[in-house]
Scaffold this motif. Structure first.
Motif, PDB file in Angstrom:
ATOM      1  N   TYR A 149      -3.690  16.835  -4.615  1.00  0.00           N
ATOM      2  CA  TYR A 149      -3.818  17.097  -6.043  1.00  0.00           C
ATOM      3  C   TYR A 149      -3.432  15.841  -6.817  1.00  0.00           C
ATOM      4  CZ  TYR A 149       1.204  17.663  -5.345  1.00  0.00           C
ATOM      5  OH  TYR A 149       2.506  17.455  -4.988  1.00  0.00           O
ATOM      6  N   VAL A 150      -3.823  15.811  -8.086  1.00  0.00           N
ATOM      7  CA  VAL A 150      -3.425  14.725  -8.977  1.00  0.00           C
ATOM      8  C   VAL A 150      -2.494  15.299 -10.041  1.00  0.00           C
ATOM      9  CG1 VAL A 150      -5.447  13.277  -8.624  1.00  0.00           C
ATOM     10  CG2 VAL A 150      -5.526  15.075 -10.343  1.00  0.00           C
ATOM     11  N   GLU A 151      -1.608  14.455 -10.539  1.00  0.00           N
ATOM     12  CA  GLU A 151      -0.655  14.876 -11.561  1.00  0.00           C
ATOM     13  C   GLU A 151      -0.824  14.031 -12.820  1.00  0.00           C
ATOM     14  OE1 GLU A 151       3.249  14.529  -9.955  1.00  0.00           O
ATOM     15  OE2 GLU A 151       3.166  16.451  -8.897  1.00  0.00           O
ATOM     16  N   LYS A 152      -0.482  14.609 -13.956  1.00  0.00           N
ATOM     17  CA  LYS A 152      -0.458  13.850 -15.210  1.00  0.00           C
ATOM     18  C   LYS A 152       0.566  14.489 -16.133  1.00  0.00           C
ATOM     19  CE  LYS A 152      -3.985  14.084 -17.949  1.00  0.00           C
ATOM     20  NZ  LYS A 152      -5.351  14.167 -18.525  1.00  0.00           N
ATOM     21  N   ARG A 153       1.147  13.667 -16.984  1.00  0.00           N
ATOM     22  CA  ARG A 153       2.131  14.140 -17.955  1.00  0.00           C
ATOM     23  C   ARG A 153       1.482  14.173 -19.336  1.00  0.00           C
ATOM     24  NH1 ARG A 153       7.643  14.349 -17.793  1.00  0.00           N
ATOM     25  NH2 ARG A 153       7.645  13.180 -15.820  1.00  0.00           N
TER      26      ARG A 153
ATOM     27  N   LEU B 123     -11.466  14.065   0.483  1.00  0.00           N
ATOM     28  CA  LEU B 123     -11.878  13.580   1.804  1.00  0.00           C
ATOM     29  C   LEU B 123     -11.630  12.079   1.919  1.00  0.00           C
ATOM     30  CD1 LEU B 123     -13.279  13.885   4.553  1.00  0.00           C
ATOM     31  CD2 LEU B 123     -15.469  13.551   3.368  1.00  0.00           C
ATOM     32  N   GLU B 124     -12.024  11.343   0.895  1.00  0.00           N
ATOM     33  CA  GLU B 124     -11.838   9.884   0.898  1.00  0.00           C
ATOM     34  C   GLU B 124     -10.368   9.530   1.056  1.00  0.00           C
ATOM     35  OE1 GLU B 124     -12.330   6.439  -2.449  1.00  0.00           O
ATOM     36  OE2 GLU B 124     -14.008   7.849  -2.217  1.00  0.00           O
ATOM     37  N   ASP B 125      -9.486  10.247   0.348  1.00  0.00           N
ATOM     38  CA  ASP B 125      -8.057   9.958   0.427  1.00  0.00           C
ATOM     39  C   ASP B 125      -7.485  10.308   1.796  1.00  0.00           C
ATOM     40  OD1 ASP B 125      -8.116   9.044  -2.131  1.00  0.00           O
ATOM     41  OD2 ASP B 125      -7.137  10.787  -3.038  1.00  0.00           O
ATOM     42  N   ARG B 126      -7.956  11.400   2.376  1.00  0.00           N
ATOM     43  CA  ARG B 126      -7.448  11.788   3.698  1.00  0.00           C
ATOM     44  C   ARG B 126      -7.812  10.757   4.750  1.00  0.00           C
ATOM     45  NH1 ARG B 126      -8.925  18.300   3.680  1.00  0.00           N
ATOM     46  NH2 ARG B 126      -7.193  18.969   2.336  1.00  0.00           N
ATOM     47  N   PHE B 127      -9.033  10.255   4.704  1.00  0.00           N
ATOM     48  CA  PHE B 127      -9.438   9.260   5.682  1.00  0.00           C
ATOM     49  C   PHE B 127      -8.692   7.950   5.442  1.00  0.00           C
ATOM     50  CE2 PHE B 127     -12.475   5.955   7.230  1.00  0.00           C
ATOM     51  CZ  PHE B 127     -12.365   6.266   8.582  1.00  0.00           C
ATOM     52  N   TRP B 128      -8.533   7.570   4.175  1.00  0.00           N
ATOM     53  CA  TRP B 128      -7.764   6.379   3.822  1.00  0.00           C
ATOM     54  C   TRP B 128      -6.347   6.481   4.396  1.00  0.00           C
ATOM     55  CZ3 TRP B 128      -3.382   4.622   1.598  1.00  0.00           C
ATOM     56  CH2 TRP B 128      -3.371   3.346   1.018  1.00  0.00           C
ATOM     57  N   CYS B 129      -5.716   7.634   4.224  1.00  0.00           N
ATOM     58  CA  CYS B 129      -4.351   7.838   4.719  1.00  0.00           C
ATOM     59  C   CYS B 129      -4.294   7.800   6.241  1.00  0.00           C
ATOM     60  CB  CYS B 129      -3.794   9.171   4.216  1.00  0.00           C
ATOM     61  SG  CYS B 129      -3.423   9.194   2.447  1.00  0.00           S
ATOM     62  N   ALA B 130      -5.343   8.303   6.888  1.00  0.00           N
ATOM     63  CA  ALA B 130      -5.381   8.255   8.353  1.00  0.00           C
ATOM     64  C   ALA B 130      -5.379   6.814   8.835  1.00  0.00           C
ATOM     65  CB  ALA B 130      -6.598   9.004   8.879  1.00  0.00           C
TER      66      ALA B 130
ATOM     67  N   ASN C 154       1.399   7.207  -1.016  1.00  0.00           N
ATOM     68  CA  ASN C 154       2.133   8.368  -1.520  1.00  0.00           C
ATOM     69  C   ASN C 154       1.319   9.173  -2.524  1.00  0.00           C
ATOM     70  OD1 ASN C 154       4.421   7.881   0.036  1.00  0.00           O
ATOM     71  ND2 ASN C 154       5.325   6.511  -1.498  1.00  0.00           N
ATOM     72  N   LEU C 155       0.421   8.514  -3.247  1.00  0.00           N
ATOM     73  CA  LEU C 155      -0.453   9.224  -4.181  1.00  0.00           C
ATOM     74  C   LEU C 155      -1.638   9.854  -3.448  1.00  0.00           C
ATOM     75  CD1 LEU C 155      -0.548   6.700  -7.168  1.00  0.00           C
ATOM     76  CD2 LEU C 155       0.673   8.880  -7.072  1.00  0.00           C
ATOM     77  N   ARG C 156      -2.205   9.112  -2.524  1.00  0.00           N
ATOM     78  CA  ARG C 156      -3.408   9.587  -1.836  1.00  0.00           C
ATOM     79  C   ARG C 156      -3.109  10.736  -0.865  1.00  0.00           C
ATOM     80  NH1 ARG C 156      -8.428   6.385  -1.457  1.00  0.00           N
ATOM     81  NH2 ARG C 156      -8.245   4.416  -2.566  1.00  0.00           N
ATOM     82  N   LYS C 157      -1.906  10.798  -0.309  1.00  0.00           N
ATOM     83  CA  LYS C 157      -1.622  11.822   0.699  1.00  0.00           C
ATOM     84  C   LYS C 157      -1.541  13.223   0.092  1.00  0.00           C
ATOM     85  CE  LYS C 157       3.446  11.460   0.661  1.00  0.00           C
ATOM     86  NZ  LYS C 157       4.639  11.110   1.469  1.00  0.00           N
TER      87      LYS C 157
ATOM     88  N   LEU D 270       0.785  -1.233   0.000  1.00  0.00           N
ATOM     89  CA  LEU D 270       0.000   0.000   0.000  1.00  0.00           C
ATOM     90  C   LEU D 270       0.818   1.284   0.000  1.00  0.00           C
ATOM     91  CD1 LEU D 270      -2.738  -1.092   2.537  1.00  0.00           C
ATOM     92  CD2 LEU D 270      -3.062  -0.717   0.092  1.00  0.00           C
ATOM     93  N   THR D 271       2.132   1.188   0.170  1.00  0.00           N
ATOM     94  CA  THR D 271       2.941   2.403   0.310  1.00  0.00           C
ATOM     95  C   THR D 271       2.838   3.299  -0.917  1.00  0.00           C
ATOM     96  OG1 THR D 271       4.488   1.221   1.723  1.00  0.00           O
ATOM     97  CG2 THR D 271       5.255   3.287   0.753  1.00  0.00           C
ATOM     98  N   LYS D 272       2.880   2.711  -2.094  1.00  0.00           N
ATOM     99  CA  LYS D 272       2.795   3.497  -3.326  1.00  0.00           C
ATOM    100  C   LYS D 272       1.457   4.236  -3.402  1.00  0.00           C
ATOM    101  CE  LYS D 272       3.179   3.172  -8.363  1.00  0.00           C
ATOM    102  NZ  LYS D 272       3.397   2.247  -9.514  1.00  0.00           N
ATOM    103  N   GLU D 273       0.379   3.543  -3.048  1.00  0.00           N
ATOM    104  CA  GLU D 273      -0.935   4.187  -3.092  1.00  0.00           C
ATOM    105  C   GLU D 273      -1.023   5.287  -2.030  1.00  0.00           C
ATOM    106  OE1 GLU D 273      -5.699   3.149  -3.269  1.00  0.00           O
ATOM    107  OE2 GLU D 273      -4.211   1.546  -3.304  1.00  0.00           O
TER     108      GLU D 273
END
Length: 778
Positions: free
Chosen positions: A44-48, A84-91, A38-41, A33-36
């Motif tokens: 913002y989202v990034e794209k190239r 919000l979903e990502d913040r709670f997931w990270c918590a 790092n994205l969820r924390k 889960l570490t990779k996920e």
């Protein structure tokens, strides 16, 4: 955000076998889960994207993060629901949960056996050795009232099928399931809150999330025990059933206590600290400061090196524990026996020693089996518990002022001393408004351990003092020994708390609704700040007195909300101003100036707005404030006009010298009449041996002619081209010089003339503009 999904079949990971799954995709192990995380924390989202697609993405709301030779990395703030979903997931990740749902399409089977599979999409799922968390996340962009009845009913109907699916997916595992609704910017209705409570659905709103996010940052995975204690309070802990320890039972200060030894692991399961930051209304008194991360690390390092503490941790058992005497020992002051440790979450409240206990949270498992000396009181009264905390910590480490102020609402409730009585009501009132999701002050008042900031702009001592000094809750007369009711006083202290709380919440809701953006900015918005709240409270007191005098209505005969409704006519100009005033103008009026008087100054400025619609409103001190304000403004304006003329002169001459050298007067001054007019003045001073450079004798409008001439315009555009209201479309904006010249005449000929409020505002504005533009030149 959750939904139903029909799935005919799914493929098991790695096995290639087609079969129906209870959870899909299967929760991932922590190591995956570490990779996920790092994205969820990130918020913002990034794209190239290719360079050719950048403009289209920018039009769609993306911003450039970094550019490469062929591609560009863009970023965009996540949608409020995803955030919000990502913040709670990270918590939950930081709390140390072993398995968590991956991605945004996690499903739980809810259909019955032999029926076509129907899955319920769940926002966040997590599992550890004892519990499972199943959470729905709901969010709005800005605070608003929203009915969650439909969402709750759907969730409630599927709790049974989802629980069955979890138990089937983990054979032999009978977890305690935390059913949760995590929300942001949603003002819950009382029926929805009650519905959730009845169905054992836990509600986590902004203040609770803010508290637990800081707790987990301080404690790491050790915060899980605090999290479980809050949301599983009263539930049994299977591992603690029948756990015993030798103990001594006795009496101290009229209270029964137990002295025993237990492991950190055992105590962490049952212990709980009701921090001021959580402000659990069921848990008063909440006296503890939030755990200090630096102190925790120091203690953990000490323990990790083999250290130990010979002094005891002090707790309070909320229920009477089982204690089996070894033998009859009535003649002894203490008794020896076997103590059965509590086996429920949140059953041992830590009075002293939270850092010593929670330092074990992130230590290796072997250290969590160390032994701690514990002294536990039995069902110690709330006030006695808080008093004990203050007594212990007052001698060891100074108790913060804001913590002592908050504790007044509990320690001094019902005091016979009028000042203490009023202070206790004020402290408890603000604590309740701070914890009420429907209040404009929800989560706005800093508590010990949670720092003041944009989202938390108010401090308890300041708002409490403002309310006490207003007299709204009553006053202490006859040398402070006699209580005189105030306009918001009720039939008793509880009635005052309810009536005043309703009135103050309704009153400030008018201003929060007038400009939600300004209210949300905290101190930077000059509306939700200690000074502004204090000024508005004084205005409320003055308006009630004015209404009573003007209409002969008795405020004591009205409910709190009804009283505010009666005042709305007086408040209309204030509400309109808050709603419509441009940001710069509002800041000019209400931004506190050093030494300006703070709350009184803010109050008189508000009163000045009220007077525009209610000329008979004349609170004590307003006339004197106007006179002082006029004198102060006149002094400021006279000095500002002189400063600004000097700036125009110095900047113009500096730039002309740089461009034309020593011949800056002959080449840089295109109108010879300017020179001709200045010569006689210079000659007069020469006769008195006071001769200065010729440019010193130019008038302000002479400089305007020099600057705006076509040969010089390009030299001065970046400095003096300053647009005023109404200047749209002008090639070169120097009208401000004409306005300054008009004010120069007021300063030169004050008899019969005075500065207007708009003149003062203009001078402050143009000073700021010129200061920022000329800083590198002067």
């Amino acid at each position: 955000m959750a939904s139903f999904t029909n799935i005919a079949h799914v493929i098991l990971r790695g096995g290639g076998v087609t079969q129906q799954l209870d959870l899909t995709p299967a929760p991932e192990l922590r190591s995956e889960l570490t990779k996920e995380f790092n994205l969820r924390k990130k918020d913002y989202v990034e794209k190239r994207v290719a360079q050719s697609d950048v403009d289209d993405h920018i039009d769609a709301g993306w911003a450039v993060e970094r550019e490469g030779p062929k591609t560009t990395v863009l970023r965009r703030r996540k949608a409020v629901g995803d955030r919000l979903e990502d913040r709670f997931w990270c918590a939950l990740y930081k709390l140390g949960y072993d398995e968590i749902s991956p991605g945004r399409k996690f499903n739980i089977l809810v259909s019955k056996k032999n029926e076509p599979p129907i899955y319920k999409q769940v926002d966040v799922f997590a599992k550890d050795a004892e519990t499972v968390v199943i959470a729905e996340c709901k969010a709005c962009q800005t605070p608003k009232r929203r009915s969650l009845q439909k969402d709750l009913n759907e969730f409630i109907a599927l709790k049974g099928p989802m629980a069955n699916a979890v138990r089937k997916h983990y054979p032999g595992f009978r977890p305690k399931i935390l059913w949760m609704f995590v929300t942001e910017n949603i003002i819950w209705s009382k029926p929805d809150i009650e519905r959730a409570r009845q169905e054992n659905i836990q509600v986590m709103r902004e203040s609770e999330y803010r508290y637990f996010s800081q707790i987990v940052d301080h404690l790491g995975t050790g915060a899980r025990s605090q999290f479980l204690a809050e949301y599983l309070k009263g539930s049994s802990i299977a591992e603690m059933e029948g756990v015993t320890t030798p103990a001594i039972r006795g009496t101290l200060g009229g209270n029964r206590f137990y002295a025993f030894v237990a492991t950190p692991e055992q105590m962490l399961k049952i212990a709980f600290v009701n921090h001021r930051a959580l402000n659990d209304p069921e848990g008063a008194p909440a006296y503890q400061r939030l755990i200090q991360k630096s102190r925790l690390k120091q203690i953990a390092k000490f323990l990790g090196g083999g250290g130990y503490f010979p002094n005891s941790i002090l707790v309070n058992f909320k229920d009477k524990p089982r204690f089996d005497l070894l033998e009859n020992q009535d003649e002894w002051p203490v008794q020896f026996g076997t103590l059965y440790l509590p086996s429920k979450f949140k059953s041992a409240w830590i009075v002293d020693g939270q850092h010593r206990l929670y330092a074990y949270g992130d230590l290796e498992k072997k250290r969590s089996t160390d032994h701690l000396i514990v002294v536990a009181f039995e069902k110690l009264a709330d006030a006695a518990e808080a008093n004990l905390f203050v007594t212990i910590n007052h001698e060891q480490k100074r108790v913060p002022k804001n913590l002592l102020v908050e504790l007044e609402g509990e320690l001094k409730w019902g005091s016979s001393d009028p000042k203490e009585r009023i202070g206790a009501i004020a402290s408890r009132l603000w604590a309740l408004l701070n914890g009420d999701n429907g209040s404009p002050f929800y989560g706005k008042i800093a508590t010990p351990g949670l720092k003041q900031g944009i989202d938390v702009p108010l401090t308890m001592p300041e708002v409490k003092q403002a309310l006490v000094q207003s007299g709204l809750l009553g006053t202490a007369a006859v040398k402070g020994k006699h209580y005189v009711p105030g306009p918001l006083t009720g039939v008793d202290d509880k009635g005052t708390l309810d009536r005043a709380g309703d009135a103050i919440a309704a009153y400030f809701q008018l201003f929060a609704d007038a400009s939600p953006e300004r209210w949300a900015k905290g101190k930077a918005g000059y509306l939700c700040s200690n000074i502004s709240v204090g000024g508005h409270i004084r205005l409320l007191s003055a308006l009630i007195a004015h209404m009573q005098s003007e209409t002969k209505q008795d405020p004591h005969q009205m409910e709190g909300i009804e009283l505010i409704e009666q005042l709305e006519n007086y408040l209309t100009p204030v509400i309109d101003y808050i709603a419509s005033a441009p940001e710069e103008e509002y800041a000019k009026r209400f931004k506190p100036r050093f030494g300006s008087g703070g709350i009184p100054e803010h109050f008189y400025k508000l009163s000045d707005i009220v007077v525009s619609a209610s000329p008979s409103f004349e609170p004590a001190g307003l006339a004197d404030w106007r006179r002082r304000a006029t004198e102060d403004d006149t002094k400021y304006a006279d000095e500002a006009v002189k400063r600004l003329q000097t700036v125009v002169h110095d900047v113009t001459v500096t730039i002309l010298r740089k461009e034309y050298g020593d011949k800056y007067l002959t080449k840089g001054v295109p109108n010879a009449k300017i020179l001709e007019k200045a010569f006689p003045r210079q000659i007069e001073d020469a006769k008195k041996d006071e001769e200065k450079e010729l440019d010193v004798y130019f008038d302000l409008l002479d400089f305007k002619d020099i600057v705006e001439h076509k040969q010089n315009r390009g030299l001065f555009k970046s400095v003096f081209d300053i647009e005023m209201v109404g200047d749209k479309g002008l090639a070169f904006n120097l009208r401000w010089m004409e306005a300054l010249n008009n004010l120069r005449r007021v300063a030169a000929h004050p008899a019969g003339r005075q500065y207007r409020p708009e003149d003062i505002a203009f001078l402050r504005w143009i000073e700021r503009e010129l200061e920022s533009r000329t800083e590198s030149l002067l």
